[in-house]
Design a protein around this motif. Structure first.
Motif, PDB file in Angstrom:
ATOM      1  N   ASP A 139       0.347   2.280  -0.733  1.00 17.08           N
ATOM      2  CA  ASP A 139       1.273   1.470  -0.103  1.00 17.08           C
ATOM      3  C   ASP A 139       1.003   0.075   0.277  1.00 17.08           C
ATOM      4  OD1 ASP A 139       2.682   3.856   0.463  1.00 17.08           O
ATOM      5  OD2 ASP A 139       1.817   4.166   2.364  1.00 17.08           O
ATOM      6  N   HIS A 140      -0.338  -0.121  -0.280  1.00 20.23           N
ATOM      7  CA  HIS A 140      -0.867  -1.519  -0.242  1.00 20.23           C
ATOM      8  C   HIS A 140      -1.349  -2.301  -1.626  1.00 20.23           C
ATOM      9  CE1 HIS A 140      -0.360  -0.382   4.038  1.00 20.23           C
ATOM     10  NE2 HIS A 140      -1.048   0.441   3.895  1.00 20.23           N
ATOM     11  N   ALA A 199       8.463  -6.411  -0.782  1.00 19.62           N
ATOM     12  CA  ALA A 199       7.434  -6.513   0.537  1.00 19.62           C
ATOM     13  C   ALA A 199       7.367  -7.820   0.874  1.00 19.62           C
ATOM     14  CB  ALA A 199       6.383  -6.031  -0.284  1.00 19.62           C
ATOM     15  N   LEU A 203      -2.560  -9.376  -2.223  1.00 16.14           N
ATOM     16  CA  LEU A 203      -2.295  -7.990  -2.718  1.00 16.14           C
ATOM     17  C   LEU A 203      -2.381  -8.223  -4.247  1.00 16.14           C
ATOM     18  CD1 LEU A 203       0.599  -7.002  -0.147  1.00 16.14           C
ATOM     19  CD2 LEU A 203      -1.770  -6.747   0.006  1.00 16.14           C
ATOM     20  N   ARG A 229       0.188  -7.012   7.293  1.00 19.46           N
ATOM     21  CA  ARG A 229      -0.346  -5.564   7.737  1.00 19.46           C
ATOM     22  C   ARG A 229      -1.129  -5.153   6.248  1.00 19.46           C
ATOM     23  NH1 ARG A 229       0.979  -0.293   7.739  1.00 19.46           N
ATOM     24  NH2 ARG A 229      -0.554   0.661   9.055  1.00 19.46           N
ATOM     25  N   SER A 230      -0.579  -5.285   5.276  1.00 17.02           N
ATOM     26  CA  SER A 230      -1.026  -4.857   4.022  1.00 17.02           C
ATOM     27  C   SER A 230      -2.167  -5.544   3.698  1.00 17.02           C
ATOM     28  CB  SER A 230      -0.169  -4.890   2.929  1.00 17.02           C
ATOM     29  OG  SER A 230       0.817  -3.569   2.944  1.00 17.02           O
ATOM     30  N   THR A 231      -2.179  -6.983   3.717  1.00 20.85           N
ATOM     31  CA  THR A 231      -3.317  -7.853   3.525  1.00 20.85           C
ATOM     32  C   THR A 231      -4.351  -7.473   4.091  1.00 20.85           C
ATOM     33  OG1 THR A 231      -2.518  -9.575   4.667  1.00 20.85           O
ATOM     34  CG2 THR A 231      -1.764  -9.610   2.448  1.00 20.85           C
ATOM     35  N   TRP A 290       3.966  -7.367   4.851  1.00 21.85           N
ATOM     36  CA  TRP A 290       2.977  -8.119   3.835  1.00 21.85           C
ATOM     37  C   TRP A 290       1.544  -8.347   4.652  1.00 21.85           C
ATOM     38  CZ3 TRP A 290       3.619  -8.973  -1.177  1.00 21.85           C
ATOM     39  CH2 TRP A 290       2.752  -9.902  -1.851  1.00 21.85           C
ATOM     40  N   ASN A 301      -6.129  -4.623   3.102  1.00 23.60           N
ATOM     41  CA  ASN A 301      -6.905  -4.719   1.979  1.00 23.60           C
ATOM     42  C   ASN A 301      -8.263  -5.195   2.308  1.00 23.60           C
ATOM     43  OD1 ASN A 301      -5.816  -5.078  -1.223  1.00 23.60           O
ATOM     44  ND2 ASN A 301      -4.219  -4.481   0.158  1.00 23.60           N
TER      45      ASN A 301
END
Ligand code: Z2T
Length: 829
Positions: A705-706, A789, A686, A798-800, A796, A803
């Motif tokens: 959000d990411h 986060a 991230l 989920r965000s990666t 975390w 990305n």
């Protein structure tokens, strides 16, 4: 001049070229042949270097048929060629990439195993060709990779420096530069072609004469000449049978030495000319975005550009090609201003050598070039003093003067009576000394001018070249940078690549937008678990490497926070360091209980230009802080600062896949694009970053959000500057900042010596040109958000994953598509 035709040698002398069989047996046989007959050793006596050389030559021989075939095809097809003119190519190691491109990875592994050879050790033997400084040179390498993969005809032209970017070591925390002798143990990837050498003249004088028709003509009588010898490198596409060519020029003397002087016994004097000539391609200038204006650098620039134009016009185009149609067959892309001297060189060839009218030649020239600008820093815009240019390239200066005269007439016509504008737009600057503004020359001559990210292209129009934009708005365009998914995902991160391929198939390698298909899996706990497993494995791999390479331990249970890029004040490594020190100071002063510190390893990688004093002081400070923080028991090991020396492409390929957090914290409006930012996002880190360069586009794609956004926008930076920026006010008003700076200033990190850090601190408190102090508070706030986060592994992950899924846009294949659509194809006559 040309020897037997390609057809003759190819068809008659040797017949079609066949690759060795793509089997383990075939590979072993070819390898042993290369070892025995190429390297001249038996397997049992061979050193690791012998094995590396033979393996490289083996891979070469598998690519050779495709290379010959591609060259053959390119000569037949009458398509436009991209002549990428770049003083830098930061290629990285070749072996792994070429095994990947030719789909021989597994076969090679098995073949080496059968021979009892340690493949990892053999790979480790390769010294990467570091023929570039940083982003600009790496971009060129990504672009030629993409063009080969897309089967676009491209010749990459550049310089074969004998010494690339220096090797960095640290002695007493300070950077020491050592020469990068990358050729010392042999260079199996290059093919010298002395028979294609060309002559390049320098200095001397010009004279006019009347030709047979009585027309006045000019000729240039150079005072001295050097020979440019091309070295060819394969640029294989990804498993598509295409191999394009990178043609790098090496300078040699015409005669080894002056025999008369030699016979008189003055041996040193006899070889002076040779040494002088060979100096031209001896070493890469190690300045990233701050040129030095040295005579040798101008010699390098003209040298490679003159070789390249000569090579294309005389040796690549068909014989008797009508040069009126040159724009149908070539577009020279100028990678920044370094090759811009190509513009007057093409004019000189057309007018002086080929007898074209000036206007006719100019009409052609303006359609053969396009210019990419890579910076916004005013000090990075190259200017060459008229005195120097006139001495080294007298004819080119005359041509530039005439281009300028006619250009200024055009300006006068478009904006009558606006003398201020004419002075502003002149290619020749009058102050502080008369000098040629290379960016202006490129803009006048270029069919298109582009920046390297949306924000950068806008600022280029508005702030750097506004008058040119007013005159030719359609000239300006944007192409956002990209990176090759082959090297930076498929090769560097094999585990993530396998996970992706298992999930959505392998089409993404050449069509990175397909990563979108991963989006739904962000909600799949099993996929997230596997994603984390990949990251952990990459972190373990990096830990093993750093243990061996640098003798340091990488804590596997830490958040890995990475800032790798050239050391430059505008990139704000000091802001990162202030964050580190503030965390440490918080614990030291009792403000923060140590158990509340998120276990974190901050990894820096950065080379400073050898003459950039402040950058070198910052390197010293990072090392000094690391030494203290890493060993102070008060931190209980929860904060580690690593600074492995000599960050390069090879290390990047290990660091980036292991990272959790990507630091992209330049002051808004200073980083043209950045490309490391893209590599991290695509490898599941991230970003904590500012609204600068391509960060803006990453943020747009991944969603806020990411992405950990902080800091001023570019207009806010401008406003603060207008209001008057007083860095010490931030120090006075923010107690955390004050305590942080005071701890550094106390000499705590420098053996009690405050003097050792005073240059950096004085600069921060009294000047701070890149507003690190103004950014401090918001940056700490963003780091708090990072820690919250990170405390939620599922969120975390989920965000990666999102990305990765949403950053397919940053493939350099897409960049190349954009260049084709916006710059290279429209010029097609
Ligand atoms: C360089 O690497 C870059 C710009 C330069 O301006 C010179 C060099 Cl050697 C003259 C970098 C930019 O700083 C970076 O933002 C960008 O991503 C990269 O070029 C490729 O465009």
């Amino acid at each position: 001049r040309r020897g037997p035709s390609f057809e003759a040698t190819h068809e008659l002398a040797t017949g079609p070229v066949a690759s060795p069989p793509a089997t383990v047996d075939g590979f072993v046989r070819e390898f042993l042949d290369q070892l025995n007959f190429g390297q001249g050793v038996k397997l049992s006596q061979s050193t690791i270097n012998d094995q590396y050389m033979a393996l490289a030559r083996t891979v070469r021989s598998y690519l050779m048929a495709s290379w010959l075939e591609t060259g053959h095809r390119r000569r037949k097809e009458e398509t436009k060629v991209v002549g990428y003119l770049s003083a830098e190519y930061l290629l990285g190691r070749q072996l792994g990439n070429n095994l990947l491109a030719s789909d021989l990875q597994d076969i090679a592994d098995q073949a080496m195993e059968r021979c009892g050879i340690d493949m990892a050790a053999v790979r480790g033997q390769e010294v990467e060709p570091g023929l570039g400084n940083g982003g600009l040179g790496r971009l060129a390498a990504c672009f030629v990779d993409s063009l080969a993969t897309m089967d676009v005809a491209c010749i990459g032209y550049g310089i074969r420096y004998e010494y690339g970017i220096f090797r960095q070591t640290f002695v007493d925390h300070r950077q020491v530069e050592e020469p990068d002798s990358w050729l010392r143990l042999g260079s199996p990837w290059e093919f010298p072609h002395p028979e294609r050498a060309v002559q390049v003249g320098f200095a001397g004088h010009t004279e006019t004469y009347a030709d047979e028709q009585g027309r006045e003509r000019t000729r240039w009588a150079p005072a001295w000449q050097v020979r440019g010898v091309p070295y060819h490198y394969m640029v294989p596409g990804f498993r598509n049978g295409v191999v394009n060519t990178l043609r790098l020029w090496s300078a040699e003397a015409n005669q080894a030495f002056d025999l008369q002087t030699f016979n008189r016994g003055d041996y040193a004097q006899a070889s002076r000319a040779e040494i002088f000539a060979e100096n031209i391609s001896k070493v890469l200038y190690p300045d990233d975005s701050t040129p030095q204006g040295k005579e040798l650098r101008l010699q390098q620039q003209y040298f490679f550009v003159a070789c390249s134009l000569r090579d294309f016009i005389e040796n690549t185009l068909p014989r008797d090609f009508d040069l009126h149609r040159l724009p149908e067959r070539i577009i020279f892309q100028l990678n920044d201003t370094h090759p811009v001297i190509a513009v007057p060189e093409l004019m000189r060839i057309l007018v002086d050598e080929k007898g074209f009218d000036w206007d006719e030649a100019w009409g052609i020239t303006r359609r053969c070039f396009a210019y990419t600008c890579h910076t916004l820093l005013p000090e990075a815009l190259e200017v060459w003093p008229v005195e120097l240019l006139g001495r080294l390239l007298p004819r080119h200066l005359e041509i530039i003067y005439r281009i300028n005269e006619e250009f200024l007439l055009e300006v006068r016509e478009a904006f009558p009576g606006d003398e201020g504008r004419i002075r502003r737009m002149s290619i020749i600057a009058e102050q502080p000394q008369r000098a040629v503004r290379m960016a202006y020359l490129a803009t006048v001559a270029g069919a298109k001018v582009n920046g390297v990210a949306e924000l950068h292209s806008q600022l280029l129009r508005d702030d750097v070249l506004p008058d040119f934009n007013a005159m030719w708005p359609d000239k300006f365009t944007n192409v956002t940078n990209g990176i090759t998914p082959r090297r930076f995902l498929r090769l560097a991160n094999r585990k993530l690549s396998s996970l992706i391929t298992d999930t959505i198939g392998d089409g993404w390698v050449t069509d990175l937008d397909r990563l979108r298909e991963l989006e739904p899996y962000a909600n799949d706990p099993e996929f997230r678990r596997r994603f984390r497993e990949v990251k952990a494995a990459n972190k373990a791999r990096l830990g093993d490497l750093l243990q061996v390479r640098d003798g340091v331990e990488l804590r596997q249970d830490h958040l890995l926070d990475v800032m790798v890029k050239r050391l430059h004040e505008y990139k704000r490594q000091t802001l990162k360091l202030l964050h580190v020190v503030s965390v440490y100071e918080g614990v030291l002063s009792g403000r923060t209980p140590v158990e509340q510190v998120t276990p974190r390893t901050v990894l820096f990688g950065a080379k400073a230009a050898p003459g950039y004093h402040m950058a070198k002081e910052i390197i010293y400070l990072i090392n000094a802080v690391a030494a203290k923080v890493n060993t102070d028991p008060v931190m209980d090991g929860r904060l580690q600062v690593l600074f492995p020396a000599n960050y390069n492409v090879t290390l990047a390929e290990k660091v980036i896949p292991a990272a959790d957090l990507s630091e992209q914290i330049s002051l808004a409006g200073k980083e043209a694009s950045g490309t490391g930012n893209m590599k991290f996002a695509l490898n599941g880190a991230l970003t904590i970053g500012t609204l600068d360069g391509a960060n803006v586009e990453i943020l747009d794609l991944v969603g806020e959000d990411h992405f950990f956004l902080f800091g001023m926008t570019e207009p806010e930076v401008e406003q603060l500057l207008q209001r008057g920026y007083v860095p010490s006010a931030y120090y006075d008003q923010d107690p955390v900042l004050k305590a942080t700076i005071d701890l550094i200033g106390s000499g705590h990190f420098t053996g009690g010596d405050p003097g050792a850090v005073s240059a950096v601190l004085d600069n921060l408190l009294n000047h701070d040109p890149f507003m690190a102090l103004a950014g401090f508070h918001a940056y700490l706030g963003a780091q708090d958000r990072v820690e919250r986060a990170y405390a939620d592994p599922e969120g975390w992950s989920r965000s990666t994953i999102l990305n990765v899924a949403r950053c397919g846009f940053f493939s350099s294949d897409r960049s190349m598509r954009d260049y084709l659509d916006r710059i290279w194809a429209p010029g097609q006559a």
